[in-house]
Design a protein around this motif. Structure first.
Motif, short mmCIF file in Angstrom:
data_model
loop_
_atom_site.label_atom_id
_atom_site.label_comp_id
_atom_site.label_asym_id
_atom_site.label_seq_id
_atom_site.Cartn_x
_atom_site.Cartn_y
_atom_site.Cartn_z
N ASP A 1 8.96 -7.79 -42.19
CA ASP A 1 8.67 -8.78 -41.15
C ASP A 1 9.29 -8.31 -39.85
O ASP A 1 10.30 -7.59 -39.85
N LEU A 2 8.70 -8.72 -38.73
CA LEU A 2 9.25 -8.41 -37.41
C LEU A 2 9.69 -9.71 -36.76
O LEU A 2 8.87 -10.60 -36.54
N PHE A 3 10.99 -9.83 -36.47
CA PHE A 3 11.52 -10.97 -35.73
C PHE A 3 11.82 -10.47 -34.32
O PHE A 3 12.72 -9.65 -34.12
N VAL A 4 11.09 -10.95 -33.33
CA VAL A 4 11.19 -10.44 -31.97
C VAL A 4 11.53 -11.58 -31.02
O VAL A 4 10.82 -12.58 -30.96
N HIS A 5 12.61 -11.41 -30.26
CA HIS A 5 12.97 -12.40 -29.27
C HIS A 5 12.06 -12.25 -28.06
O HIS A 5 11.77 -11.12 -27.64
N PRO A 6 11.59 -13.36 -27.47
CA PRO A 6 10.65 -13.24 -26.35
C PRO A 6 11.23 -12.63 -25.09
O PRO A 6 10.48 -12.28 -24.17
N GLU A 7 12.57 -12.48 -24.99
CA GLU A 7 13.17 -11.78 -23.86
C GLU A 7 13.02 -10.27 -23.97
O GLU A 7 13.32 -9.55 -23.01
N CYS A 8 12.60 -9.78 -25.13
CA CYS A 8 12.58 -8.33 -25.37
C CYS A 8 11.44 -7.64 -24.63
O CYS A 8 10.33 -8.17 -24.53
N GLY A 9 11.74 -6.42 -24.22
CA GLY A 9 10.71 -5.60 -23.61
C GLY A 9 9.61 -5.21 -24.58
O GLY A 9 8.52 -4.81 -24.17
N CYS A 10 9.87 -5.37 -25.90
CA CYS A 10 8.89 -4.97 -26.90
C CYS A 10 8.02 -6.13 -27.38
O CYS A 10 7.21 -5.95 -28.29
N ALA A 11 8.18 -7.34 -26.81
CA ALA A 11 7.43 -8.50 -27.29
C ALA A 11 5.92 -8.27 -27.17
O ALA A 11 5.16 -8.57 -28.10
N THR A 12 5.48 -7.71 -26.04
CA THR A 12 4.05 -7.43 -25.87
C THR A 12 3.58 -6.41 -26.89
O THR A 12 2.48 -6.53 -27.46
N SER A 13 4.40 -5.40 -27.17
CA SER A 13 4.04 -4.37 -28.17
C SER A 13 3.91 -4.98 -29.55
O SER A 13 3.03 -4.60 -30.33
#
Length: 347
Positions: free
Chosen positions: A221-233
């Motif tokens: 699973d990928l848990f991504v914080h929306p502040e991250c530069g990788c959120a769009t990726s």
């Protein structure tokens, strides 16, 4: 205690740089723990620790969580003194919501690159360029910026807050450009303007790193914080079917803990500040949580050392003050957010 706090002495492995060197010289041993808890009881103090704090600080705190959740605890608890183990804007927010209590941050130098990316003067100038616009500010802002804000938001309710604003009203969203981009994607608003600020730690977690790790562990699973530069990726990976859509989660820190308890995955790739791994591993000890970027450590968060916490309780420093007029205006913007709903999840 045998150990004494050494002012501006680096702990083993700490990078030394000017006046931001953390307080050192104290080990987080049983004697330290006993003394900290004794002093907390003596001074009627509750110790609150953010999810990004050092593990030893998280372990001794009375409560651990996201900034807004902790601030609500500060406002509602019976203790007369709040020791906020986090960065400065968080302690300020606690003071805003609990104006009659004494609020202490163990090291007042613990700032925030995101909060520093917009000032009240800059926000006033931006508002002048867009008369009549509604200002939505992330809670990761200074008291002065909150005072210039119409409605605050968290990463978990930013979309909901913006959707509550009439569609024909311009919206100024600050300060995080990546969270703002996420809100714009979700709401589809063309009249939402986003300030170009960022958290230097989250911005440094990039798309290629995420894609490489996801390819190496396709079942994670990928848990991504929306502040991250990788959120769009992350959303691109899901949209292209490279990673199943159900495995990609854009989550606040609080929501990450909820998702950790529910996941059926054996491993989870986590894109946020590395301190979050401690609480995730406690929440789901059978899951292999790994940082997308192991270097994503906020030096400001890590300035709250065992020595700094002992110093705060022993000497009553560093106390946080907010101008009463500023606090009243800032409090109003936070309360408007809470009336909209889902204020939890913090940042």
């Amino acid at each position: 205690m045998a150990a004494e706090v050494t002012s501006l002495e680096a702990l083993p492995g700490e990078e030394v740089s000017g006046d931001l060197t953390p307080y050192g010289g104290v080990a987080a041993d049983a004697a330290w723990r006993e003394e900290v808890l004794r002093l907390a009881e003596r001074h009627d103090a509750v110790i609150l620790a953010h999810n990004y704090q050092r593990p030893e600080i998280q372990e001794i705190a009375h409560s651990v969580g996201d900034s807004l959740g902790l601030c609500k605890i500060a406002a509602e608890c019976d203790s007369g003194t709040i020791v906020f183990c986090g960065v400065h804007f968080m302690a300020e927010t606690a003071k805003i919501l609990a104006p009659d209590k004494r609020v202490i941050i163990p090291d007042a130098r613990a700032g925030c690159s995101l909060a520093d990316s917009i000032t009240a003067a800059q926000l006033r100038a931006w508002k002048a360029e867009h008369p009549g616009a509604v200002v939505v500010s992330y809670v990761n802002t200074t008291a002065e910026v909150k005072a210039e804000t119409d409605i605050c938001c968290t990463s978990s309710n930013a979309v909901e807050v913006v959707r509550s604003i009439p569609a024909d009203r311009e919206v100024l969203f600050c300060p995080d450009q990546f969270l703002g981009a996420h809100v714009k994607r979700e709401t589809g608003r063309d009249n939402l303007h986003v300030w170009a600020g960022e958290c230097h730690v989250h911005a440094g977690i990039n798309g290629p790193e995420l894609a490489e790790q996801a390819a190496a562990d396709p079942d994670a699973d990928l848990f991504v914080h929306p502040e991250c530069g990788c959120a769009t990726s992350a959303l691109y990976l899901a949209g292209e079917g490279i990673v199943p859509r159900e495995q990609v989660r854009i989550l606040s820190t609080g929501a990450m803990l909820d998702a950790a308890r529910e996941t059926k995955a054996r491993s989870v790739l986590v894109a946020t500040e590395v301190g979050m791994l401690h609480q995730l591993r406690k929440a789901a000890p059978g899951v292999d949580f790994r940082a997308v970027n192991e270097r994503a450590s906020c030096r400001y968060m890590k300035m709250i050392t065992p020595a700094a916490l002992l110093r705060a309780l022993r000497d009553g420093v560093d106390e946080v003050h907010v101008d009463p007029e500023v606090a009243a205006r800032a409090r109003a913007s936070v309360r408007r957010m809470i009336t909209i709903g889902r204020p939890g999840g913090g940042e």
